[in-house]
Design a protein around this motif. Sequence first.
Motif, PDB file in Angstrom:
ATOM      1  N   MET A 188      20.105 128.121 -99.657  1.00  0.00           N
ATOM      2  CA  MET A 188      20.544 127.081 -98.731  1.00  0.00           C
ATOM      3  C   MET A 188      22.020 126.755 -98.909  1.00  0.00           C
ATOM      4  N   PHE A 189      22.467 126.658-100.161  1.00  0.00           N
ATOM      5  CA  PHE A 189      23.870 126.317-100.384  1.00  0.00           C
ATOM      6  C   PHE A 189      24.779 127.447 -99.928  1.00  0.00           C
ATOM      7  N   ALA A 190      24.401 128.701-100.222  1.00  0.00           N
ATOM      8  CA  ALA A 190      25.221 129.831 -99.799  1.00  0.00           C
ATOM      9  C   ALA A 190      25.321 129.894 -98.279  1.00  0.00           C
ATOM     10  N   ALA A 191      24.198 129.655 -97.598  1.00  0.00           N
ATOM     11  CA  ALA A 191      24.215 129.679 -96.136  1.00  0.00           C
ATOM     12  C   ALA A 191      25.094 128.561 -95.580  1.00  0.00           C
ATOM     13  N   LEU A 226      28.984 120.568-107.364  1.00  0.00           N
ATOM     14  CA  LEU A 226      28.568 119.864-108.573  1.00  0.00           C
ATOM     15  C   LEU A 226      27.280 119.083-108.342  1.00  0.00           C
ATOM     16  N   PHE A 227      27.229 118.279-107.281  1.00  0.00           N
ATOM     17  CA  PHE A 227      26.056 117.451-107.031  1.00  0.00           C
ATOM     18  C   PHE A 227      24.819 118.308-106.759  1.00  0.00           C
ATOM     19  N   PHE A 228      24.983 119.309-105.915  1.00  0.00           N
ATOM     20  CA  PHE A 228      23.827 120.140-105.583  1.00  0.00           C
ATOM     21  C   PHE A 228      23.374 120.950-106.790  1.00  0.00           C
ATOM     22  N   GLY A 229      24.328 121.439-107.584  1.00  0.00           N
ATOM     23  CA  GLY A 229      23.968 122.209-108.777  1.00  0.00           C
ATOM     24  C   GLY A 229      23.237 121.377-109.806  1.00  0.00           C
ATOM     25  N   ILE A 230      23.664 120.122-110.009  1.00  0.00           N
ATOM     26  CA  ILE A 230      22.978 119.233-110.957  1.00  0.00           C
ATOM     27  C   ILE A 230      21.533 119.020-110.530  1.00  0.00           C
ATOM     28  N   GLY A 250      11.765 117.705 -98.833  1.00  0.00           N
ATOM     29  CA  GLY A 250      12.578 116.592 -98.359  1.00  0.00           C
ATOM     30  C   GLY A 250      13.737 116.249 -99.282  1.00  0.00           C
ATOM     31  N   PRO A 251      13.484 116.047-100.591  1.00  0.00           N
ATOM     32  CA  PRO A 251      14.604 115.724-101.494  1.00  0.00           C
ATOM     33  C   PRO A 251      15.660 116.819-101.537  1.00  0.00           C
ATOM     34  N   LEU A 252      15.220 118.085-101.562  1.00  0.00           N
ATOM     35  CA  LEU A 252      16.168 119.189-101.594  1.00  0.00           C
ATOM     36  C   LEU A 252      17.020 119.213-100.331  1.00  0.00           C
ATOM     37  N   LEU A 253      16.385 118.986 -99.173  1.00  0.00           N
ATOM     38  CA  LEU A 253      17.120 118.970 -97.909  1.00  0.00           C
ATOM     39  C   LEU A 253      18.102 117.804 -97.861  1.00  0.00           C
ATOM     40  N   LEU A 254      17.709 116.651 -98.405  1.00  0.00           N
ATOM     41  CA  LEU A 254      18.587 115.484 -98.395  1.00  0.00           C
ATOM     42  C   LEU A 254      19.825 115.726 -99.247  1.00  0.00           C
TER      43      LEU A 254
END
Length: 447
Positions: free
Chosen positions: A268-271, A243-247, A219-223
């Motif tokens: 997920m980010f690449a997709a 930046l936000f997702f990488g942190i 859930g947190p990762l998806l959010l």
Amino acid sequence: MATVADIRVHQGRRSEIALLSIAVMIAVLARGLVDYHADVLELRSLGFYALAAVGLATTAHLVLRRYAPAADTVLLPAVFALNGIGLAMIRRIDFAYASRGRDTTFGSVQLGWAILGIALMIAVLLLVRDHRVLRRYTYTAGLIGLVGIMLPLMPVIGTEINGARIWIHIFGRSLQPAEFAKIALVIFFAGYLVSNRDTLALAGPKFLGIRFPRPRDMGPLLLVWAASMLVQVYERDLGTSLLFFGIFLAMLYVATERISWVVVGLGMFAAGAALAGTVFAHVQSRYDAWLHALDPAVYASGTSEQLVRGLFGMASGGLLGTGLGEGRPDLVPYAESDFIISSLGEELGLTGLMAILTLYVIIVQRAMRTAIGVRDGFGKLLATGLGFSLALQVFIVVGGVTRVIPLTGLTTPFLAYGGSSMLANWIIVGLLLRISDQARRPALEVS
């Protein structure tokens, strides 16, 4: 998460005085060279600048000596040197613009932001006597962070500048709330992960020898992934999204020590980025400028013109540079902000640019050393997140300017023109100094 490691600490802050003296000399010498090559050098003016720099450094040192006596002695001088180089370079760009008939005051404005940033760092040290207090505001910080990210999308205060909607306009001033939101989100991530790391680290099926997270734990990762995609698509800001997702991903890995979270998160980010580049034209144009920067059609459309000019500027600098004040940074659009790295690369050369990047490496290394030494899990994750936010932001900016990754609109910490970035990053320095003070004290004093 890593265990506590004993750190030998040299008592006293005499080494900080010596390093701050060198940092002040670098800042004053850089400004002197800029003024000399612009034929405006006045020893009296340079003397006032030197006295102001000494006064700021001395004030910060005395505050640390009184309120954080065990804090890291290398962090502040490294940041001070970077800030001094950035102020000199922005002043030099003002002179370059003036030679073409464009009057700007970026240098003097940035000097004011730097002074205010140092004042905020001191305020953080005075107000936050124990970083563990911030854990009480975990979910409040998360709410503040999400609101800060979404504020530029508001119809009244949100402002679009240079194709990106990452600014808000209040009381006649522009503000980039994402710079402050990253601090709030790091506090939220640290508080959330330290409370839930056992569930995230131990539960889940194994596949090919790697333990993957359970669907209900994602859930947190998806959010965070959804929020980063919204920033990329609707605010047209790939850099802030990354930046936000990488942190979050870095802090999640530190908390759980599970490589599966990194694999799933990067996938997920690449997709999401690939889908956005296919569906949305403005995202696709960024990718075209990255992959086909030297293509005549792409360059003629203006998509990659800024990037190509920056590349040629750095190439003309060579190994040792043209000399501070002897280049042509005015030929690159937004040389004082988005492309200050190319301006520095032209005038200081590869050697000077590597020295600047080394200062960033030192800052991040001190943050990670603080994370290793601090005794509580929240402090470890907080120091890691703050240090990684600086590291990732520098990578995104330098990578974009050098075509390693697509170009983004982030600012280079402590170097580039921008009040929001300057204030937020000095706050980060204040928090790191506070955490390092507790990390380097004897255990009995901390408890």
